[in-house]
Motif scaffolding. Sequence first.
Motif, mmCIF file in Angstrom:
data_model
loop_
_atom_site.group_PDB
_atom_site.id
_atom_site.type_symbol
_atom_site.label_atom_id
_atom_site.label_comp_id
_atom_site.label_asym_id
_atom_site.label_seq_id
_atom_site.Cartn_x
_atom_site.Cartn_y
_atom_site.Cartn_z
ATOM 1 N N ILE A 102 0.752 -1.342 -0.270
ATOM 2 C CA ILE A 102 0.223 0.516 0.020
ATOM 3 C C ILE A 102 1.061 1.458 -0.434
ATOM 4 O O ILE A 102 0.678 2.145 -0.831
ATOM 5 C CB ILE A 102 -0.607 -0.258 1.397
ATOM 6 N N LEU A 103 1.849 1.260 0.980
ATOM 7 C CA LEU A 103 3.220 2.647 1.089
ATOM 8 C C LEU A 103 3.981 2.564 -0.182
ATOM 9 O O LEU A 103 3.790 3.566 -0.939
ATOM 10 C CB LEU A 103 4.013 1.972 1.627
ATOM 11 N N ARG A 105 2.055 1.943 -3.558
ATOM 12 C CA ARG A 105 1.772 2.484 -4.282
ATOM 13 C C ARG A 105 0.798 3.968 -3.902
ATOM 14 O O ARG A 105 1.141 4.200 -4.773
ATOM 15 C CB ARG A 105 0.227 1.454 -4.249
ATOM 16 N N ALA A 106 1.251 4.163 -2.689
ATOM 17 C CA ALA A 106 0.662 5.363 -2.445
ATOM 18 C C ALA A 106 2.034 6.929 -2.663
ATOM 19 O O ALA A 106 1.590 7.656 -3.650
ATOM 20 C CB ALA A 106 0.516 6.115 -0.914
ATOM 21 N N LYS A 107 3.464 6.031 -2.835
ATOM 22 C CA LYS A 107 4.676 6.886 -3.128
ATOM 23 C C LYS A 107 4.854 7.118 -4.935
ATOM 24 O O LYS A 107 4.912 8.013 -5.353
ATOM 25 C CB LYS A 107 5.726 5.878 -2.883
ATOM 26 N N ARG A 109 1.876 6.581 -7.035
ATOM 27 C CA ARG A 109 1.010 7.610 -7.163
ATOM 28 C C ARG A 109 1.454 8.938 -7.005
ATOM 29 O O ARG A 109 1.845 9.847 -8.006
ATOM 30 C CB ARG A 109 -0.415 7.383 -6.133
ATOM 31 N N ALA A 110 2.098 9.783 -6.176
ATOM 32 C CA ALA A 110 2.933 10.879 -5.443
ATOM 33 C C ALA A 110 3.711 11.753 -6.587
ATOM 34 O O ALA A 110 3.373 12.226 -7.308
ATOM 35 C CB ALA A 110 2.859 10.839 -4.270
#
Length: 116
Positions: A102-103, A105-107, A109-110
């Motif tokens: 999850i982390l 994927r978030a990085k 996207r950012a």
Amino acid sequence: MSASPVSPQHLLDLVLADDLDAAVRAGLMDYVPEPGKAALTPAQSQVLIEAQQRLQRAWAARERYRARTARLARRAAEREARRAPPPAADSKPALPSAAAAILARAKARAGGSPSA
């Protein structure tokens, strides 16, 4: 302490000679004045009683010192244990695999869309 009782006069002689080790071995700490027996004068009996009290205070102080030393050593060891770095992990990720995904994927996207 000893098999045969030592005379109070002998104990007094040892105390007056400042040979407290020998007086203790001879039974100084077991000495109890016996008013019915006139082996020693009241002043001489008081010398033996005061010697007993001084020794008891010294022994109690020594025990308090030993307890304090042990307590300080224990506290120092606990403090060092808290300061020590944690043991090295066995090359496992810091996060569980689902959280790490999850982390990641978030990085992504950012970092992937700067005009969000």
